[in-house]
Design a protein around this motif. Structure first.
Motif, mmCIF file in Angstrom:
data_model
loop_
_atom_site.group_PDB
_atom_site.id
_atom_site.type_symbol
_atom_site.label_atom_id
_atom_site.label_comp_id
_atom_site.label_asym_id
_atom_site.label_seq_id
_atom_site.Cartn_x
_atom_site.Cartn_y
_atom_site.Cartn_z
ATOM 1 N N VAL A 49 25.284 2.295 64.269
ATOM 2 C CA VAL A 49 26.109 3.084 65.191
ATOM 3 C C VAL A 49 27.513 2.484 65.307
ATOM 4 N N GLU A 50 27.614 1.160 65.136
ATOM 5 C CA GLU A 50 28.922 0.496 65.266
ATOM 6 C C GLU A 50 29.914 0.941 64.180
ATOM 7 N N LYS A 51 29.416 1.592 63.103
ATOM 8 C CA LYS A 51 30.315 2.061 62.035
ATOM 9 C C LYS A 51 31.070 3.343 62.444
ATOM 10 N N ILE A 52 30.574 3.999 63.465
ATOM 11 C CA ILE A 52 31.178 5.282 63.865
ATOM 12 C C ILE A 52 32.541 5.064 64.515
ATOM 13 N N LEU A 53 32.652 4.030 65.363
ATOM 14 C CA LEU A 53 33.887 3.828 66.129
ATOM 15 C C LEU A 53 35.114 3.568 65.228
ATOM 16 N N PRO A 54 35.029 2.693 64.208
ATOM 17 C CA PRO A 54 36.193 2.546 63.309
ATOM 18 C C PRO A 54 36.564 3.857 62.613
ATOM 19 N N ALA A 55 35.535 4.655 62.252
ATOM 20 C CA ALA A 55 35.798 5.947 61.583
ATOM 21 C C ALA A 55 36.571 6.884 62.504
ATOM 22 N N ILE A 56 36.233 6.861 63.809
ATOM 23 C CA ILE A 56 36.939 7.707 64.782
ATOM 24 C C ILE A 56 38.420 7.306 64.845
ATOM 25 N N VAL A 57 38.661 5.993 64.925
ATOM 26 C CA VAL A 57 40.043 5.494 65.038
ATOM 27 C C VAL A 57 40.845 5.826 63.779
ATOM 28 N N HIS A 99 38.380 -2.118 71.214
ATOM 29 C CA HIS A 99 39.322 -3.052 70.581
ATOM 30 C C HIS A 99 39.068 -3.032 69.075
ATOM 31 N N TYR A 100 40.125 -2.661 68.306
ATOM 32 C CA TYR A 100 39.961 -2.533 66.854
ATOM 33 C C TYR A 100 41.240 -2.999 66.163
ATOM 34 N N GLY A 101 41.092 -3.978 65.276
ATOM 35 C CA GLY A 101 42.234 -4.470 64.511
ATOM 36 C C GLY A 101 43.356 -5.018 65.380
ATOM 37 N N ASP A 102 43.029 -5.862 66.340
ATOM 38 C CA ASP A 102 44.019 -6.491 67.242
ATOM 39 C C ASP A 102 44.712 -5.489 68.172
ATOM 40 N N GLU A 103 44.190 -4.292 68.272
ATOM 41 C CA GLU A 103 44.801 -3.297 69.165
ATOM 42 C C GLU A 103 43.729 -2.661 70.042
ATOM 43 N N ASP A 104 44.146 -2.210 71.214
ATOM 44 C CA ASP A 104 43.217 -1.531 72.134
ATOM 45 C C ASP A 104 43.394 -0.024 72.010
ATOM 46 N N PHE A 105 42.259 0.667 71.915
ATOM 47 C CA PHE A 105 42.287 2.131 71.802
ATOM 48 C C PHE A 105 41.522 2.759 72.959
ATOM 49 N N GLU A 106 41.959 3.960 73.322
ATOM 50 C CA GLU A 106 41.285 4.734 74.379
ATOM 51 C C GLU A 106 40.573 5.899 73.691
ATOM 52 N N ASP A 164 45.641 12.278 77.707
ATOM 53 C CA ASP A 164 44.499 11.815 78.501
ATOM 54 C C ASP A 164 43.529 12.959 78.818
ATOM 55 N N VAL A 165 42.257 12.579 78.995
ATOM 56 C CA VAL A 165 41.232 13.483 79.517
ATOM 57 C C VAL A 165 40.766 12.883 80.844
ATOM 58 N N GLY A 166 40.787 13.670 81.909
ATOM 59 C CA GLY A 166 40.393 13.150 83.220
ATOM 60 C C GLY A 166 40.074 14.274 84.186
ATOM 61 N N TYR A 167 40.219 13.998 85.483
ATOM 62 C CA TYR A 167 39.905 15.023 86.482
ATOM 63 C C TYR A 167 40.994 15.046 87.547
ATOM 64 N N ILE A 168 41.098 16.192 88.213
ATOM 65 C CA ILE A 168 41.987 16.347 89.367
ATOM 66 C C ILE A 168 41.142 16.887 90.510
ATOM 67 N N MET A 209 48.841 4.379 78.417
ATOM 68 C CA MET A 209 48.641 3.937 77.030
ATOM 69 C C MET A 209 49.429 4.849 76.093
ATOM 70 N N LEU A 210 49.927 4.310 74.986
ATOM 71 C CA LEU A 210 50.665 5.095 74.002
ATOM 72 C C LEU A 210 49.748 6.151 73.403
ATOM 73 N N THR A 211 50.313 7.346 73.164
ATOM 74 C CA THR A 211 49.468 8.436 72.654
ATOM 75 C C THR A 211 48.875 8.118 71.285
ATOM 76 N N ASN A 212 49.557 7.289 70.471
ATOM 77 C CA ASN A 212 48.988 6.984 69.147
ATOM 78 C C ASN A 212 47.802 6.018 69.221
ATOM 79 N N HIS A 213 47.471 5.543 70.438
ATOM 80 C CA HIS A 213 46.277 4.708 70.631
ATOM 81 C C HIS A 213 45.165 5.484 71.344
ATOM 82 N N ILE A 214 45.336 6.809 71.449
ATOM 83 C CA ILE A 214 44.323 7.656 72.100
ATOM 84 C C ILE A 214 43.620 8.495 71.033
ATOM 85 N N ARG A 215 42.306 8.636 71.165
ATOM 86 C CA ARG A 215 41.541 9.521 70.279
ATOM 87 C C ARG A 215 40.636 10.392 71.170
ATOM 88 N N ASN A 216 40.762 11.702 71.008
ATOM 89 C CA ASN A 216 39.911 12.641 71.750
ATOM 90 C C ASN A 216 38.939 13.294 70.769
#
Length: 599
Positions: free
Chosen positions: A170-178, A66-73, A255-259, A1-8
């Protein structure tokens, strides 16, 4: 995924303000966990976390939104709220670009809220304030929103008011994060730089490192290298958390993950290290974490001597899971071979003890916790000791310095007097006060660490009906009239019961300790003397009477000399038994040093 669609991002809050419940709702809204698989505190995987209602381990999870016709991670890292697990919080914050600051609408800003907030601001994270528990009858969201606004400079109308339990807003939090949290900076074409922010041990896959990829990308087929200790390995698998481990083909920048490293030795994978590729290494390491400074020290010994190796292995694996735990081997006359362990606080020590007993099925004995003292010798040199046993001879000591802490207590103004009295009783010194809200006061004190590690937090909560909260930070070492208080059982010093106390308290503490031990040490077939000694003098003594058999029961009638002869024979037998007798000291006796204040 493009980095501008990622939020940590992570969730920070004071203990019991609803972080884990809010994380549950976010997982449900994004469909990461189905309703069938959902359970309360799903990210708190340990039984201990569920029982005590606190998060102990930071845990990561990926959500697709999924926010504003785009997928975010969205990568969420849930953090602990207790003061003893501050190190876990600081590591999680370093892997994020933003944080949700959750504040209980019934209790307001607490000490740990501020401590975690300042940690986040130091790292330049974007803060999104969230008011939780607005559905409770005792909630005062308007007042607390005003307090938060003056603290953060955020308009009151921008505060998100939710009820994580009921799912309100609670659903208001996700748009604020993006919208508010910036995407991660990083390029897949650069050499790999992945920061290890946590890890655990798996008996099949070896050491599993939780990583945040800052630059480059990694695949399962790559040969990787730890930059600090130059260990090379080929991963067993790489993947993400959703919320359980799920293998993927690769991890990319942001990305955040494991090895799953396959490494069997715990020392090869350290939290804070940077992972890079062997054939295209990064020019330098990422800025890791400062080493945590243990505040409380205690000895951990196996009840059975043959469990020593199992205890060593268990501590190794726990250290991988909890980087703030330190340990080194030590020997005690009373308890044989064991380990001297350093903890961030008393609650941290309690958690480690329970994990050793539950997860590794070990029977262990813990000695009374102490702090680290600085000993100034007459020769002019100084040394640090964390056990009274290591104290040099009195003739060599010029001074003993103890650690003092800056202590912040936030409490409703109604309990001002009782908090002041408690801190004064613990030798604390008042510094200043502030009013973060009209009916709340933040008091700052300086206090010896040895006075606040035992029962201080419990007493603070009971005096303020649970409304007060505290945070503390190391300030300096200060001189104090300190002496070693020794305990001798049958004239033999028991090193595990020794302690360092203020000279004026030595006599009263010695008396209390001897009286307590007299009740705890079981009767033997011979007399057991218990003595407290300080500065070369015995200051208190008690005797545990011997269990006696009635040897005169079979001697009826006759001359008195027959009875005397039997009693004399019994006396000789007791004396001989005392020379070879071994006194079993129960676990409660080692913890008796702690409970002296309660008597």
């Amino acid at each position: 995924m493009l980095t501008n669609h990622i939020r940590n991002f992570c969730i920070i809050a004071h203990v019991d303000h609803g972080k884990s419940t809010l994380a549950d709702r976010l997982l449900q809204i994004t469909g990461t966990v189905s309703d069938r698989d959902m359970k309360d505190q799903i990210l708190d995987s340990m039984d201990l976390e569920r029982e005590k209602g606190v998060t102990i381990k930071a845990s990561a999870v990926r959500m697709n939104y999924h926010y504003g016709d785009e997928d975010f991670e969205l990568n969420l890292i849930d953090t602990p709220g207790h003061v003893d697990f501050n190190y876990e919080v600081s590591r999680a914050l370093a892997a994020c670009e933003g944080a949700l600051l959750v504040v209980d609408a019934t209790q307001g800003i607490e000490a740990q809220t501020l401590a975690n907030l300042y940690l986040a601001l130091e790292l330049d994270l974007v803060i999104i304030p969230v008011l939780n528990k607005i559905d409770l009858p005792s909630a005062i969201p308007d007042e607390i929103a005003a307090d938060l606004s003056s603290l953060l400079g955020v308009p009151v109308e921008d505060m998100i008011r939710v009820s994580a339990k009921a799912g309100t807003n609670v659903e208001k939090i996700l748009p604020a994060i993006v919208e508010k949290i910036p995407p991660p900076q990083g390029d897949n074409q650069n050499p790999l730089q992945a920061l290890i922010f946590d890890s655990h041990y798996d008996s099949y896959k070896g050491v599993i490192a939780y990583v945040r990829v800052f630059e480059g990308q990694l695949k399962c087929t790559d040969t990787l290298r730890m930059m600090a200790n130059t260990t090379e390995f080929k991963p067993v698998e790489v993947g993400i958390f959703n919320p359980f481990m799920h293998s993927t083909e690769k991890l990319e920048a942001g990305d955040v993950g494991y090895i799953a490293s396959g490494l069997k030795t715990v020392r090869d994978c350290r939290v804070g290290d940077t992972i890079t590729q062997l054939n295209n290494p990064a020019p330098k390491q990422l800025h890791g974490y400062k080493n945590p400074k243990p505040m409380v020290f205690a000895g951990i010994y196996p009840v059975e001597g043959e469990d020593y190796d199992d205890l060593k292995e268990a501590l190794e694996k726990l250290q991988l899971n909890d980087a703030s735990l330190i340990y080194e081997p030590e020997t005690s006359q009373a308890l044989n071979f064991g380990f001297r362990c350093g903890f961030l606080g008393l609650f941290h020590m309690e958690i480690i003890q329970e994990r050793l007993e539950r997860e590794y099925n070990l029977d262990i004995v813990l000695t009374a916790p102490t702090v680290e003292y600085e000993v100034i010798l007459r020769s002019g040199s100084s040394t640090f000791i964390d056990s009274p046993v290591d104290l040099p001879d009195e003739g060599e000591i010029a001074d003993i310095r103890e650690p003092w802490m800056d202590l912040w207590i936030i409490t409703p103004t109604d309990y001002y007097g009782s908090v002041m009295e408690l801190v004064r009783k613990r030798n604390g010194v008042y510094v200043e006060q502030e009013y973060p809200a009209p009916n709340r006061v933040q008091l700052k004190f300086e206090v010896p660490l040895s006075e606040i590690i035992v029962n201080f937090f419990d007493e603070l909560k009971s005096r303020t009906r649970g409304y007060a909260s505290m945070d503390y930070q190391f300030k300096e070492y200060r001189s104090g009239h300190l002496v070693k208080l020794e305990v001798l059982i049958s004239s033999e010093p028991v090193d595990a019961l020794a302690s360092i106390v203020h000279k004026e308290q030595a006599y009263s503490k010695g008396q209390k300790l001897v009286s307590k031990l007299k009740r705890l040490i079981p009767q033997q077939l011979f007399e057991v003397s218990i003595q407290a000694a300080s500065e070369g003098r015995i200051i208190s003594r008690a005797t545990v009477k011997a269990l006696r058999k009635d040897v005169l029961s079979k001697c009826y009638g006759g001359d008195i000399s027959r009875k005397k002869k039997l009693l004399e024979k019994q006396k000789k037998g007791k004396k001989r038994m005392k020379m070879v007798g071994n006194i079993e000291i129960p676990q409660e006796a080692f913890m008796a040093v702690l409970q002296l204040e309660e008597d």
